[in-house]
Scaffold this motif. Structure first.
Motif, PDB file in Angstrom:
ATOM      1  N   ALA A 120       0.833  -1.208   0.000  1.00  0.00           N
ATOM      2  CA  ALA A 120       0.000   0.000   0.000  1.00  0.00           C
ATOM      3  C   ALA A 120       0.865   1.255   0.000  1.00  0.00           C
ATOM      4  N   ARG A 121       1.947   1.231   0.727  1.00  0.00           N
ATOM      5  CA  ARG A 121       2.868   2.370   0.771  1.00  0.00           C
ATOM      6  C   ARG A 121       3.501   2.584  -0.596  1.00  0.00           C
ATOM      7  N   ILE A 122       3.932   1.503  -1.222  1.00  0.00           N
ATOM      8  CA  ILE A 122       4.555   1.579  -2.550  1.00  0.00           C
ATOM      9  C   ILE A 122       3.539   2.091  -3.584  1.00  0.00           C
ATOM     10  N   ASN A 123       2.289   1.628  -3.485  1.00  0.00           N
ATOM     11  CA  ASN A 123       1.237   2.026  -4.424  1.00  0.00           C
ATOM     12  C   ASN A 123       0.643   3.400  -4.124  1.00  0.00           C
ATOM     13  N   GLY A 124       1.098   4.049  -3.079  1.00  0.00           N
ATOM     14  CA  GLY A 124       0.616   5.367  -2.741  1.00  0.00           C
ATOM     15  C   GLY A 124      -0.726   5.371  -2.016  1.00  0.00           C
ATOM     16  N   GLU A 125      -1.176   4.205  -1.553  1.00  0.00           N
ATOM     17  CA  GLU A 125      -2.451   4.116  -0.844  1.00  0.00           C
ATOM     18  C   GLU A 125      -2.297   4.464   0.642  1.00  0.00           C
ATOM     19  N   LEU A 126      -1.073   4.559   1.073  1.00  0.00           N
ATOM     20  CA  LEU A 126      -0.794   4.805   2.483  1.00  0.00           C
ATOM     21  C   LEU A 126       0.313   5.836   2.580  1.00  0.00           C
ATOM     22  N   ARG A 127       0.073   6.840   3.356  1.00  0.00           N
ATOM     23  CA  ARG A 127       1.094   7.881   3.536  1.00  0.00           C
ATOM     24  C   ARG A 127       1.970   7.516   4.719  1.00  0.00           C
ATOM     25  N   THR A 128       3.229   7.898   4.627  1.00  0.00           N
ATOM     26  CA  THR A 128       4.152   7.622   5.737  1.00  0.00           C
ATOM     27  C   THR A 128       4.321   8.813   6.625  1.00  0.00           C
TER      28      THR A 128
END
Length: 181
Positions: A173-181
């Motif tokens: 999800a992080r890689i796909n931009g679905e999750l912000r860090t």
């Protein structure tokens, strides 16, 4: 003459080296077979103990199941059980981890679906929670209430579920931009 002796010595050395290599390969192969047989026996002992723990829980309950009960039921010595597991809780945790494996596998499948990250989290969580009462051992642990002992049993099981399904999904999800860090 010197050349003939040198050639003969090299030939004998090469022959001895080849024989030594063949012996070492044979020894390695035999050692590997012994190790494989040991691992199979070790796996058998572990499974017998886990199966015995399940039967003990079914017959006398989670809280009353002791290492001595598992020893009697499994036919595995007390020393072997302690050597393989360390304590009663480790045996019971191993049982729970085996029981949760199909749930973890399904959660992994759900988390790999094309749904949005939020939908996958909801679906896998609902699935995992809905399976607790369907599994007789997880049900027993949860029905016996919140206690230090039960939390100690469930902690590694929960960790297995999170590490196997949630953490990889978070990374994707992080890689796909679905999750912000």
């Amino acid at each position: 003459l010197r050349g003939a002796i040198t050639t003969m010595a090299k030939s004998q050395l090469k022959s001895a080296t080849l024989k030594s290599t063949e012996i070492k390969k044979s020894e390695i192969k035999n050692s590997a077979e012994i190790l494989d047989n040991f691992n199979v026996r070790d796996d058998d002992v572990i499974q017998r103990a886990i199966d015995a723990a399940a039967r003990c829980i079914d017959s006398i309950g989670l809280d009353k199941t002791s290492v001595e009960d598992i020893v009697r039921e499994s036919g595995v010595s007390r020393a072997t059980l302690y050597r393989r597991f360390g304590n009663r809780e480790a045996i019971l945790t191993s049982l729970l981890q085996q029981q949760i494996r199909p749930i973890v596998d399904e959660c992994i499948r759900i988390m790999a679906s094309p749904a949005t990250f939020a939908e996958r989290i909801v679906q896998s969580t609902i699935y995992a929670v809905s399976q607790i009462p369907c599994n007789r051992f997880l049900k027993v642990v949860f029905q016996s209430g919140v206690s230090r002992s039960n939390l100690d049993l469930l902690r590694p099981v929960y960790k297995q579920l999170v590490n196997s399904s949630l953490l990889p999904a978070l990374q994707v999800a992080r890689i796909n931009g679905e999750l912000r860090t």
